[in-house]
Each structure stands twice: as C-alpha cells, then as structure tokens.
Write a protein that holds these residues in place. Structure first.
Motif, PDB file in Angstrom:
ATOM      1  N   CYS A   1       0.871  -1.165   0.000  1.00  0.00           N
ATOM      2  CA  CYS A   1       0.000   0.000   0.000  1.00  0.00           C
ATOM      3  C   CYS A   1       0.912   1.220   0.000  1.00  0.00           C
ATOM      4  O   CYS A   1       1.685   1.421   0.954  1.00  0.00           O
ATOM      5  CB  CYS A   1      -0.919   0.001   1.208  1.00  0.00           C
ATOM      6  N   LEU A   2       0.863   1.999  -1.077  1.00  0.00           N
ATOM      7  CA  LEU A   2       1.688   3.200  -1.198  1.00  0.00           C
ATOM      8  C   LEU A   2       0.845   4.433  -0.899  1.00  0.00           C
ATOM      9  O   LEU A   2      -0.279   4.563  -1.402  1.00  0.00           O
ATOM     10  CB  LEU A   2       2.272   3.309  -2.615  1.00  0.00           C
ATOM     11  N   ASP A   3       1.382   5.338  -0.103  1.00  0.00           N
ATOM     12  CA  ASP A   3       0.698   6.586   0.228  1.00  0.00           C
ATOM     13  C   ASP A   3       1.231   7.678  -0.702  1.00  0.00           C
ATOM     14  O   ASP A   3       2.375   8.123  -0.539  1.00  0.00           O
ATOM     15  CB  ASP A   3       0.962   6.959   1.682  1.00  0.00           C
ATOM     16  N   PRO A   4       0.444   8.130  -1.679  1.00  0.00           N
ATOM     17  CA  PRO A   4       0.942   9.128  -2.626  1.00  0.00           C
ATOM     18  C   PRO A   4       1.419  10.418  -1.960  1.00  0.00           C
ATOM     19  O   PRO A   4       2.318  11.086  -2.481  1.00  0.00           O
ATOM     20  CB  PRO A   4      -0.265   9.393  -3.534  1.00  0.00           C
ATOM     21  N   LEU A   5       0.838  10.758  -0.803  1.00  0.00           N
ATOM     22  CA  LEU A   5       1.212  12.000  -0.133  1.00  0.00           C
ATOM     23  C   LEU A   5       2.510  11.864   0.663  1.00  0.00           C
ATOM     24  O   LEU A   5       3.091  12.879   1.063  1.00  0.00           O
ATOM     25  CB  LEU A   5       0.079  12.450   0.793  1.00  0.00           C
ATOM     26  N   ALA A   6       2.962  10.635   0.901  1.00  0.00           N
ATOM     27  CA  ALA A   6       4.195  10.427   1.669  1.00  0.00           C
ATOM     28  C   ALA A   6       5.381  10.064   0.781  1.00  0.00           C
ATOM     29  O   ALA A   6       6.489   9.873   1.287  1.00  0.00           O
ATOM     30  CB  ALA A   6       3.975   9.319   2.707  1.00  0.00           C
TER      31      ALA A   6
END
Length: 280
Positions: free
Chosen positions: A123-128
């Motif tokens: 799960c990748l967090d685009p904002l991080a």
C-alpha cells in the motif's frame, strides 16, 4: 518539479505485474489491517514473517529466513518503484508510512512437489512519497530513499538473526538490479535498466554499493542469436544451507563460479528458447 500525487495510481496501473502470483498487488487506498509500515516493523512481526519464510524452506535457520524475508520484501518494493523510475517518476523521498506491506501466502508446485511460499503486497501513500522526473542526481536520491525505507528492517533482522548488515543490504541491491532489468526488459530496452542499476550499485557512498552485483549477456554457442541478460547476485539467499540433498547454489549466486553459472543459464536457454525456436 515533482510528479503530482494524483498521478501515482495511473502510473502504477500502466505497469503489468511481471511475476504473476508472486508480484505485489499494489494499492494507493487506505491500508488494510494486515499492512505494516516498512520503516517501523516490530520484532514480533518480523519473527512471524521469518516463520512464514521457513514454511517455504523447511529446515532453514534464522539467517536463511532473514535473507529470504528481505529478498522478498525488497523485490516487492523495488519492482514498482524501479518501474516508475524507468517511466520518468523517480522516488526521491519517502516519509514514514509511505510504504506499507502485507504478507500473502502463495501455493506453489515444483517438480511435482506442492508447497507454500510467502510474498508481499503493498500500500503506497501518494502523499508520503515524492516522485520527480529524471535528472542526473536521481539515482543517488533514489538510493537514499530506499535506504530510508529499508534501514529499520535491516537493523532489526541483523539483531534477530545475526546475518550481517552488509549481507542484508546486498539482498536489497540484488532486488533492485533484478527489478530494474525486468521492468526495462518489459519496456523493450534492457540496457536502460542495467545502466540505472549500475549507477546506484557502483556508488561507494551508498549502502547499496556492490562490486559483485552486475549483469552478463550469455548466448548459446550453437545459436548465438539466442541469449539474454543474467543478473549476477552480490548476496546469497543461503538456499544451499537447507538440509536437502538437492539444495545448492542458485544459478546467479555470488558463491557459484562463473563457468557453472554460464553452463546452468545456457541450459535454461536451451530448454526455454532453443526448443521453442526449433518447433516454430
């Protein structure tokens, strides 16, 4: 200039998995209950994951389990990140929580023997995550971002298993090399991926520095038009330590001599490529 976070799902959707059931399922939505932050993996979690690795390699010790674990983790993370880089979106910074991983058990069969193997979804967090178009400084920034992501699991696995930090970092570097090659090959330009991997792996200031991890073009003497690139490992997954009469060094293992490595890869080419060419 950076790549907008909203563009990440579309970029990921354009990349087809390259390893079938073992490729990570990558999402950018909220993480599920089984996901854990790659930069903060508690030791009880790592112990459970090491046990999962041993389930797929009965008789393996803690060093083998930690090598398997970091190899599979780093492959799962590097495959999409290297693919993004080759498509012009280089990871240059990763904040805590940017990459969360969840284990998945895959049923497998080899030589008629059924078993299980562990792999990981992401799960990748685009904002991080901060992504940027290519520039000459990108390989070094990419390497630093990977170091940020993997320092915690490397340090904890070192304490849990006793496998050296250098050996663990070589597992990450080997995954980076293999996934740059795989993604670039899928795009029709294997040499482009090799060049980017070498730019990172030859940087003595990086924890990913490796003199051994490299690439070799191997062709068939009887059919020189049939050949392929083989990623040469700088580390060892310790498969040869299993209490199994069939256990031996992998084809690309750093502990295998060059002649036997080439012989084994040529045998693979004969089985997978020459036979097909002859029947066409």
């Amino acid at each position: 200039m950076t790549v907008a976070p909203r563009d990440l799902p579309g970029l990921l959707a354009a990349m087809a998995p390259l390893r079938g059931a073992f490729s990570a399922v990558v999402t950018t939505s909220a993480p599920g209950p089984g996901h854990v932050d790659l930069t903060d993996m508690p030791e009880p979690v790592l112990r459970r994951l090491m046990a999962l690795m041993r389930a797929g390699a009965p008789g393996g010790d803690d060093r083998l389990a930690s090598a398997y674990l970091l190899g599979k983790l780093s492959w799962a993370v590097c495959e999409p990140l290297c693919g993004l880089a080759l498509r012009g979106a280089w990871l240059v910074e990763a904040a805590p929580g940017a990459v969360r991983v969840a284990p998945r058990v895959v049923q497998r069969e080899k030589d008629g023997v059924a078993g299980v193997s562990g792999t990981f979804d992401l799960c990748l967090d685009p904002l991080a995550l901060r992504l940027a178009p290519y520039g000459p400084e990108r390989p070094a920034e990419f390497a630093k971002a990977l170091e940020t992501l993997f320092t915690d699991p490397v340090e904890r696995l070192f304490r849990l298993s006793g496998l050296s930090r250098a050996a663990l970092w070589r597992m990450v570097g080997d995954s980076l090399a293999a996934t740059f090659l795989a993604q670039a090959r899928a795009m029709g330009d294997a040499e482009a991926g090799i060049a980017q991997a070498r730019a990172i792996l030859r940087d003595r200031g990086s924890k990913l520095f490796s003199k051994q991890t490299d690439f070799e073009w191997i062709a068939l003497p009887e059919a020189p038009e049939i050949g392929d690139w083989l990623r040469l490992r700088g580390g060892c997954c310790r498969h040869y330590t299993l209490p199994d009469e069939a256990a031996q060094y992998c084809t690309s293992c750093v502990l295998r001599d060059a002649a036997s490595r080439r012989d084994r890869f040529r045998a693979h080419l004969r089985q997978t490529r020459l036979a097909g060419a002859a029947s066409a």
